[in-house]
Scaffold this active site. Structure first.
Site, PDB file in Angstrom:
ATOM      1  N   ASP A   7      56.248  18.680  33.803  1.00 40.30           N
ATOM      2  CA  ASP A   7      55.257  17.604  33.926  1.00 40.30           C
ATOM      3  C   ASP A   7      55.685  16.743  35.126  1.00 40.30           C
ATOM      4  OD1 ASP A   7      57.346  16.048  33.008  1.00 40.30           O
ATOM      5  OD2 ASP A   7      56.262  15.211  31.291  1.00 40.30           O
ATOM      6  N   CYS A  64      60.812  18.283  31.680  1.00 39.43           N
ATOM      7  CA  CYS A  64      60.007  17.060  31.542  1.00 39.43           C
ATOM      8  C   CYS A  64      60.974  15.896  31.767  1.00 39.43           C
ATOM      9  CB  CYS A  64      59.267  17.003  30.208  1.00 39.43           C
ATOM     10  SG  CYS A  64      60.308  16.991  28.735  1.00 39.43           S
ATOM     11  N   THR A  66      62.769  13.938  29.652  1.00 43.86           N
ATOM     12  CA  THR A  66      63.998  14.048  28.858  1.00 43.86           C
ATOM     13  C   THR A  66      64.342  15.479  28.485  1.00 43.86           C
ATOM     14  OG1 THR A  66      62.695  13.867  26.841  1.00 43.86           O
ATOM     15  CG2 THR A  66      63.610  11.804  27.751  1.00 43.86           C
ATOM     16  N   HIS A  97      75.698  32.027  22.706  1.00 43.66           N
ATOM     17  CA  HIS A  97      75.465  31.941  21.261  1.00 43.66           C
ATOM     18  C   HIS A  97      73.988  32.044  20.878  1.00 43.66           C
ATOM     19  CE1 HIS A  97      79.534  29.905  20.036  1.00 43.66           C
ATOM     20  NE2 HIS A  97      79.702  30.979  20.810  1.00 43.66           N
ATOM     21  N   HIS A 132      76.293  35.968  16.054  1.00 45.52           N
ATOM     22  CA  HIS A 132      75.212  35.189  16.670  1.00 45.52           C
ATOM     23  C   HIS A 132      73.889  35.944  16.589  1.00 45.52           C
ATOM     24  CE1 HIS A 132      78.263  32.424  17.866  1.00 45.52           C
ATOM     25  NE2 HIS A 132      78.922  33.398  18.476  1.00 45.52           N
TER      26      HIS A 132
HETATM   27  C1  RB5 Z   1      56.459  11.470  30.307  1.00 43.62           C
HETATM   28  O1  RB5 Z   1      56.421  10.107  30.554  1.00 43.62           O
HETATM   29  C2  RB5 Z   1      57.573  11.795  29.321  1.00 43.62           C
HETATM   30  O2  RB5 Z   1      57.243  11.337  28.061  1.00 43.62           O
HETATM   31  C3  RB5 Z   1      57.840  13.287  29.308  1.00 43.62           C
HETATM   32  O3  RB5 Z   1      58.196  13.692  30.579  1.00 43.62           O
HETATM   33  C4  RB5 Z   1      58.948  13.788  28.395  1.00 43.62           C
HETATM   34  O4  RB5 Z   1      60.129  13.074  28.602  1.00 43.62           O
HETATM   35  C5  RB5 Z   1      58.604  13.930  26.979  1.00 43.62           C
HETATM   36  O5  RB5 Z   1      59.424  14.334  26.146  1.00 43.62           O
END
Ligand code: RB5
Length: 151
Positions: A7, A64, A66, A97, A132
């Protein structure tokens, strides 16, 4: 063939990863996003995870902000083992694993340089099998039951 998507929160890291993979001679299919506009990560995670689940490719990378949202999406798909990695050790374990077929990174959490290094560790790793594999077989059995409607 490698599949990749992000994203907006993962876009700069994705661009760096694509160039690292190409430098290693790996062919990469980029499903976007390709500009900084705000988008919904499930729309992009779905593209990679569906293709892996269908057997159209055997490895993917999702990014993304996080790594959390992309992990949640990807692991909805049967046969997908998406591992959120955040350091060299988790990158190594994701292969040895978990035999992860998708790795997920947080573009707002790690540096692009660290991402390239971690991906290299995952790629060069070898799945250990044995106990595993037994655990992965249990996950496959759970998926099978769920797909048969047994919640
Ligand atoms: C986008 O702002 C953010 O929420 C997305 O990139 C991600 O971190 C979601 O888990």
């Amino acid at each position: 063939m490698f599949l990749i998507a992000s994203d907006h929160g993962g876009l700069p890291m994705k661009e760096r990863i694509v160039s690292c993979l190409r430098q290693r001679g790996i062919e990469v299919l980029d499903f976007g996003t390709n500009n900084g506009d705000s988008v919904d990560y499930p729309d992009f995670g779905e593209k990679v995870a569906r293709a892996i689940s269908r057997g159209e490719a055997d490895k993917g990378i999702l990014v993304c902000g996080t790594g959390i949202g992309m992990s949640i999406v990807a692991n909805k798909f049967p046969g997908v083992r998406a591992a959120l990695i955040w350091d060299d050790f988790t990158a190594q374990m994701a292969k040895e694993h978990n035999n992860a077929n998708i790795v997920v990174l947080g573009g707002r959490v790690q540096s692009p340089e660290a991402a390239c290094r971690m991906i290299g560790i995952w790629l060069d790793g070898v799945f250990e099998g044995g106990r595993h594999q037994q655990r992965l077989d249990k996950i496959a059995r759970i998926e099978k039951d769920l797909m048969a409607g047994k919640l």
